[in-house]
Design a protein around this motif. Structure first.
Motif, PDB file in Angstrom:
ATOM      1  N   GLY A 135      -8.016  10.560  -0.692  1.00  0.00           N
ATOM      2  CA  GLY A 135      -8.911  10.095   0.357  1.00  0.00           C
ATOM      3  C   GLY A 135      -8.076   9.199   1.264  1.00  0.00           C
ATOM      4  O   GLY A 135      -6.870   9.034   1.044  1.00  0.00           O
ATOM      5  N   PHE A 136      -8.714   8.622   2.250  1.00  0.00           N
ATOM      6  CA  PHE A 136      -8.016   7.611   3.048  1.00  0.00           C
ATOM      7  C   PHE A 136      -9.013   6.548   3.471  1.00  0.00           C
ATOM      8  O   PHE A 136     -10.224   6.799   3.578  1.00  0.00           O
ATOM      9  N   GLY A 137      -8.504   5.375   3.688  1.00  0.00           N
ATOM     10  CA  GLY A 137      -9.368   4.265   4.075  1.00  0.00           C
ATOM     11  C   GLY A 137      -9.406   4.054   5.575  1.00  0.00           C
ATOM     12  O   GLY A 137      -8.666   4.704   6.326  1.00  0.00           O
ATOM     13  N   PRO A 138     -10.251   3.158   6.039  1.00  0.00           N
ATOM     14  CA  PRO A 138     -10.362   2.873   7.484  1.00  0.00           C
ATOM     15  C   PRO A 138      -9.038   2.421   8.104  1.00  0.00           C
ATOM     16  O   PRO A 138      -8.805   2.630   9.295  1.00  0.00           O
ATOM     17  N   ASP A 139      -8.148   1.869   7.262  1.00  0.00           N
ATOM     18  CA  ASP A 139      -6.843   1.402   7.782  1.00  0.00           C
ATOM     19  C   ASP A 139      -5.762   2.474   7.635  1.00  0.00           C
ATOM     20  O   ASP A 139      -4.589   2.227   7.875  1.00  0.00           O
ATOM     21  N   GLY A 140      -6.190   3.673   7.211  1.00  0.00           N
ATOM     22  CA  GLY A 140      -5.217   4.753   7.072  1.00  0.00           C
ATOM     23  C   GLY A 140      -4.441   4.707   5.772  1.00  0.00           C
ATOM     24  O   GLY A 140      -3.420   5.396   5.628  1.00  0.00           O
ATOM     25  N   HIS A 141      -4.905   3.902   4.796  1.00  0.00           N
ATOM     26  CA  HIS A 141      -4.237   3.926   3.489  1.00  0.00           C
ATOM     27  C   HIS A 141      -4.588   5.216   2.775  1.00  0.00           C
ATOM     28  O   HIS A 141      -5.664   5.777   2.971  1.00  0.00           O
ATOM     29  N   ILE A 142      -3.671   5.662   1.921  1.00  0.00           N
ATOM     30  CA  ILE A 142      -3.878   6.807   1.052  1.00  0.00           C
ATOM     31  C   ILE A 142      -3.473   6.400  -0.356  1.00  0.00           C
ATOM     32  O   ILE A 142      -2.542   5.591  -0.507  1.00  0.00           O
ATOM     33  N   PRO A 147      -1.177  -0.114   4.515  1.00  0.00           N
ATOM     34  CA  PRO A 147      -0.317  -0.481   5.656  1.00  0.00           C
ATOM     35  C   PRO A 147       0.496  -1.743   5.361  1.00  0.00           C
ATOM     36  O   PRO A 147      -0.007  -2.677   4.728  1.00  0.00           O
ATOM     37  N   GLY A 148       1.751  -1.714   5.763  1.00  0.00           N
ATOM     38  CA  GLY A 148       2.623  -2.881   5.561  1.00  0.00           C
ATOM     39  C   GLY A 148       3.418  -2.812   4.283  1.00  0.00           C
ATOM     40  O   GLY A 148       4.392  -3.559   4.096  1.00  0.00           O
ATOM     41  N   MET A 149       3.015  -1.907   3.357  1.00  0.00           N
ATOM     42  CA  MET A 149       3.776  -1.776   2.104  1.00  0.00           C
ATOM     43  C   MET A 149       5.049  -0.992   2.391  1.00  0.00           C
ATOM     44  O   MET A 149       5.032  -0.063   3.204  1.00  0.00           O
ATOM     45  N   ALA A 195     -10.695   6.647  11.704  1.00  0.00           N
ATOM     46  CA  ALA A 195      -9.451   6.400  10.961  1.00  0.00           C
ATOM     47  C   ALA A 195      -8.539   7.612  11.043  1.00  0.00           C
ATOM     48  O   ALA A 195      -7.318   7.493  11.210  1.00  0.00           O
ATOM     49  N   LEU A 196      -9.135   8.804  10.944  1.00  0.00           N
ATOM     50  CA  LEU A 196      -8.320  10.019  11.009  1.00  0.00           C
ATOM     51  C   LEU A 196      -7.727  10.193  12.402  1.00  0.00           C
ATOM     52  O   LEU A 196      -6.527  10.474  12.555  1.00  0.00           O
ATOM     53  N   ARG A 197      -8.552   9.966  13.412  1.00  0.00           N
ATOM     54  CA  ARG A 197      -8.048  10.107  14.782  1.00  0.00           C
ATOM     55  C   ARG A 197      -6.870   9.160  15.002  1.00  0.00           C
ATOM     56  O   ARG A 197      -5.854   9.531  15.591  1.00  0.00           O
ATOM     57  N   ALA A 198      -6.951   7.947  14.464  1.00  0.00           N
ATOM     58  CA  ALA A 198      -5.855   6.973  14.631  1.00  0.00           C
ATOM     59  C   ALA A 198      -4.583   7.478  13.964  1.00  0.00           C
ATOM     60  O   ALA A 198      -3.486   7.372  14.516  1.00  0.00           O
ATOM     61  N   SER A 199      -4.731   8.062  12.761  1.00  0.00           N
ATOM     62  CA  SER A 199      -3.530   8.524  12.034  1.00  0.00           C
ATOM     63  C   SER A 199      -2.975   9.812  12.609  1.00  0.00           C
ATOM     64  O   SER A 199      -1.798  10.130  12.391  1.00  0.00           O
ATOM     65  N   LEU A 200      -3.793  10.545  13.357  1.00  0.00           N
ATOM     66  CA  LEU A 200      -3.310  11.776  14.000  1.00  0.00           C
ATOM     67  C   LEU A 200      -2.660  11.489  15.348  1.00  0.00           C
ATOM     68  O   LEU A 200      -2.030  12.360  15.946  1.00  0.00           O
ATOM     69  N   THR A 201      -2.799  10.255  15.813  1.00  0.00           N
ATOM     70  CA  THR A 201      -2.231   9.883  17.117  1.00  0.00           C
ATOM     71  C   THR A 201      -0.705   9.824  17.009  1.00  0.00           C
ATOM     72  O   THR A 201      -0.181   9.191  16.092  1.00  0.00           O
TER      73      THR A 201
END
Ligand code: 6PG
Length: 235
Positions: A135-142, A147-149, A195-201
């Motif tokens: 799955g993925f979270g609102p911040d694009g984590h999987i 993020p940031g790791m 969230a998906l649209r952001a990660s597809l950008t």
């Protein structure tokens, strides 16, 4: 990237369960278990309930279960990703079914070390994982890659320390996710569209974007999450 859009979450669960059944039967035909890592969170609950309804007809000897990530908790803890899959589905597995639980109760580092060792041994016989469900979270984590790791590592599984708002976890690493034969990402609901649209950008740096950049990803979405693919979505 491949996108499969279903009308709603129940239709998505049925369609993906159908596809996974085909994959498992194909593995059985090749006399080699399908090695599948299960996603955590809440989205996959419907899929696991659907697979639970099919437990009696699944060729369990053709399936080897792993997990994409786990919280550092007891398997009976409501936060456990193992429990999410166990209650509706894995509890119906026959004795001897190949289910590899991440032992979160050991603590994140010890559990990560044990899981990393298990996956290295599995990889020694060829590919470690055939399918990874995510799955993925609102911040694009999987999984538990946030993020940031740091995402560059030689490990297959690693510990993720607790933060003020997140319990410690064990996760497959980005290289491990990219090395799997297939990556299936599930999402339901309009919040995931953003969230998906952001990660597809182009140029996005979320863990989901980094995965997309490294390996083919199959998205299984309900209609609401699929709005991410529409340029001008009406609110
Ligand atoms: C976890 C999951 C995590 C989850 C996403 C989406 O342990 O929480 O691995 O990556 O898949 O946060 O969660 P939902 O399905 O609850 O939206």
């Amino acid at each position: 990237m491949i996108f499969t859009i279903a009308d709603d979450d129940r239709a998505l669960a049925r369609a993906l369960a159908d596809r996974l059944e085909v994959e498992i039967q194909a593995a059985w035909a090749h006399a080699r278990p399908l090695r599948m890592a299960l996603a955590g969170g809440s989205t996959p609950r419907g899929l696991y309930e659907e697979l639970g309804r099919r437990a009696d007809t699944l060729p369990w000897q053709a399936l080897e279960i792993f997990f994409s990530d786990e919280r550092a908790v007891d398997p009976k803890d409501p936060a456990s990703n193992y429990r999410l899959a166990h209650l509706p589905w894995l509890a119906k597995a026959p004795p001897g079914a190949l289910i590899h639980r991440i032992q979160g109760e050991l603590g994140a580092q010890a559990a990560a070390d044990a899981y990393d060792d298990l996956l290295r041994r599995a990889a020694a016989g060829g590919r470690a994982l055939d399918i990874v469900l995510l799955g993925f979270g609102p911040d694009g984590h999987i999984a538990s890659l946030f993020p940031g790791m740091p995402l560059v590592t030689t490990r297959i599984a690693e510990a993720v320390p607790a933060t003020a708002d997140r319990i410690a976890r064990v996760t497959l690493t980005l290289p491990a996710l990219a090395a799997a034969r297939r990556r299936i990402v599930l999402a339901c609901g309009s919040a995931k569209a953003d969230a998906l649209r952001a990660s597809l950008t182009p140029g996005a740096e979320t863990p989901l974007a980094r995965l997309i950049a490294q390996a083919p990803v199959e998205f299984w979405l309900d209609r609401a999450a699929g709005q991410a693919l529409c340029a001008n979505t009406t609110p």
